[in-house]
Design a protein around this motif. Structure first.
Motif: not given
Lengths: 249, 356
Positions: B343-356
């Motif tokens: 799920a976290r990886l998909k956020l990264v792929v969508e450009g919503r990875g943040g830096e958390s």
């Protein structure tokens, strides 16, 4: 010409760095004489402490390891277990052995490690400039007991030999002094016995040497020897506290 | 290779150490590495070695210092709070150049923390938790078989460089069972150690094991020589595994987290994502070259750790700002699930990875 006195072969000949009147030189010499007389210098491994005797590795003419503060008995254990034929000794002061290294000395003794411990008790921290030692006498002034050691505030001095003699693994425990020639001779006999106990594989051996520290006691060497006799010996009783084949004396 | 046997990580590491010629072990019980200690207690007497249950972790590492100084292959093991106690001794091993192997089956921290698996001792292991400018080689096994191989390697490297080597596992690597094979044949002969304190017989002059250089200039020269050795380690010893070098997104993980990430790589590809993984095997020296190989094609990196973010600092130093580096971690002994990581990886792929 018959040679009747000379430097023991077990000393390197590097001049000692010790202060005038410090007994470390005498005790180094006695240890070296024992190594020579027993013919074991070539298989000796010495462990140097942290404290005034930290440079002992420069003075003994055998393999030497410098240990972290108080850890010499653990280091000696590692050496002896993998080199059972080695004659392993530690040379430690009162801060090293009776404060920061209390756990290591107690457990090396109770395991009956076949090592010999030379314990210099001068009732003060020498190298760091005269602070309270675990063996500082009640009433004795040091830089951290400026009004004298108060037992109700600083606690009581530790009698190491009596404490270790209680342990079954300790085969030989003696307290000696080197403040007078007769005592130097007795100290030599005790050190030799301690090494023999190791060679006979009987267990742990320790010789506590009641010593002076003129520099940090603020005395002349002669005054310091008198202070040993008048103040330290009444509290730190001399004698053999444990000998092989007998219980605690 | 010999037959397969099913072993816990703790036991497999102990057996591997013995097969590598380790003949001295000292340790103090602490969960989750007790099986290693207990295995050594059973096994060492069978091979003529020494097992000591020490009075403390401090004593154990100093016994290793003595045994290593006297030329033996020696080891200690513990888990996080116990490893903190060993730091003084590790600094002395480095300063005096005494080989030894230290196993840390990391658990949650800080303080007494928890007894579940964690990776929160990465800083301590790779930066040196003791005093002074020193380095230890740090190996992070990703399976029990690899733990066996890296344990045997650890003794080789420790002797080669006269330096302690840390095996950084975690509670899960220690406790779980996997099939393992040990190499056939007698243990490798350790190299000659003419520097060891074995008595002066036949040598003449004393050997001295020491880390004290009271004159500053001499101590600096000693440090320069150590740094030269650490540079050789950095040149020769980095190890890593690169999964899917052609991928667009890279997970970065070691040890137990890398096993979870390996599952995520498979699931992500079924979802049409091009995902790979960089798995550092040596945590120090950190395998920077792995990042140089993929950084031009990569879109982003996601570091996954069982910590609040420790190795991610090395990942950022390796990527040098050329691509975004994201982080996902669980702490305190909680192991992340593949679902969470995906799920976290998909956020990264969508450009919503943040830096958390």
């Amino acid at each position: 010409m018959q040679r009747i006195f000379g430097r023991p072969a077990a000393l390197t000949g590097i001049p000692f760095h010790y202060c005038p009147g410090c007994p470390h030189g005498i005790v180094h010499r006695l240890v070296a004489e024992c190594l020579d007389e027993l013919g074991v210098c070539e298989r000796a491994v010495g462990i140097a402490p942290v404290g005034c005797a930290v440079f002992a590795y420069n003075y003994f003419n055998c393999d030497m390891i410098q240990a972290a503060h108080g850890r010499a008995p653990a280091v000696a254990t590692g050496v002896k277990r993998v080199q059972p034929d080695a004659v392993v000794f530690t040379y430690q002061g009162d801060g090293d052995l009776a404060a920061i290294g209390t756990a290591e000395i107690v457990h090396a003794a109770t395991r009956g490690e076949r090592i010999t411990v030379v314990f210099i008790n001068n009732a003060i921290y020498g190298m760091t400039g005269g602070q309270m030692a675990p063996t500082t006498l009640v009433g004795q002034e040091t830089t951290t007991t400026p009004r004298g050691r108060d037992a109700s505030y600083h606690g009581h001095p530790v009698r190491v030999s009596e404490m270790l003699a209680l342990l079954d693994g300790a085969a030989y425990v003696a307290r000696v002094s080197v403040h007078a020639p007769g005592h130097v001779n007795r100290a030599k006999r005790a050190l030799r016995r301690a090494f023999e106990v190791q060679l006979e594989n009987r267990g742990f051996s320790l010789v506590e040497v009641v010593s002076a520290c003129p520099t940090n006691w603020g005395m002349t060497p002669v005054e310091a020897l008198r202070w040993v006799e008048q103040n330290m010996l009444p509290y730190y009783r001399l004698g053999e506290f444990k000998v092989p084949g007998q219980g605690e004396a | 290779m010999a037959e397969l046997s099913l072993m816990k990580g703790n036991e497999a590491i102990a057996e591997a150490a013995i097969r590598a010629g380790c003949r001295f072990y000292a340790g103090y019980p602490i969960t989750p590495q007790n099986e290693l200690c207990e295995y050594m207690a059973r096994r060492m007497p069978e091979v003529g070695g020494t097992f000591i249950q020490s009075e403390s972790e401090v004593a154990a590492i100093n016994m290793v210092y003595g045994a290593g100084a006297a030329g033996a292959r020696a080891m200690t093991s513990s888990s996080s709070p116990g490893i903190s106690l060993k730091q003084e001794g590790i600094s002395y091993l480095c300063g005096s150049e005494v080989p030894g192997v230290i196993v840390n089956m990391v658990r949650g921290g800080p303080g007494l923390g928890s007894i579940q698996p964690a990776q929160s001792d990465y800083f301590q292991a790779t930066r040196g938790g003791g005093h002074g400018d020193y380095r230890t080689i740090v190996l992070g096994p990703g399976s029990i078989q690899e733990a066996v191989e890296l344990t045997m390697l650890a003794f080789e490297l420790a002797d080669r460089y006269r330096n302690p080597v840390v095996i950084l596992g975690d509670g899960m690597m220690g406790q779980m069972m996997e099939p393992v094979q040990f190499p056939d044949g007698p243990p490798p002969q350790p190299p000659a150690k003419p520097w060891a304190t074995t008595g002066t017989r036949g040598r003449g002059s004393p050997n001295i094991i020491n880390s004290l250089y009271i004159e500053a200039e001499r101590c600096e020269r000693h440090n320069q020589r150590l740094q030269e050795k650490y540079r050789r380690m950095e040149e020769n010893e980095p190890r890593y595994e690169l999964v899917n070098p052609e991928a667009e997104y890279f997970l970065v993980a070691y040890g137990t987290s890398s096993r979870i990430c390996r599952a995520v790589v498979g699931r992500a590809s079924r979802d049409g994502l091009r995902v790979g993984m960089i798995r550092p095997i040596t945590l120090w020296p950190f395998p920077r070259a792995a990042f140089d190989r993929v950084v031009e094609r990569a879109r982003a990196f996601l570091t996954v750790e069982m910590s609040a973010g420790q190795m991610v600092e090395d990942v950022r130093l390796a990527v040098e700002g050329r691509r975004p580096v994201h982080f996902y971690g669980r702490t305190g002994g909680v192991v992340p699930t593949p679902q969470e990581v995906l799920a976290r990886l998909k956020l990264v792929v969508e450009g919503r990875g943040g830096e958390s």
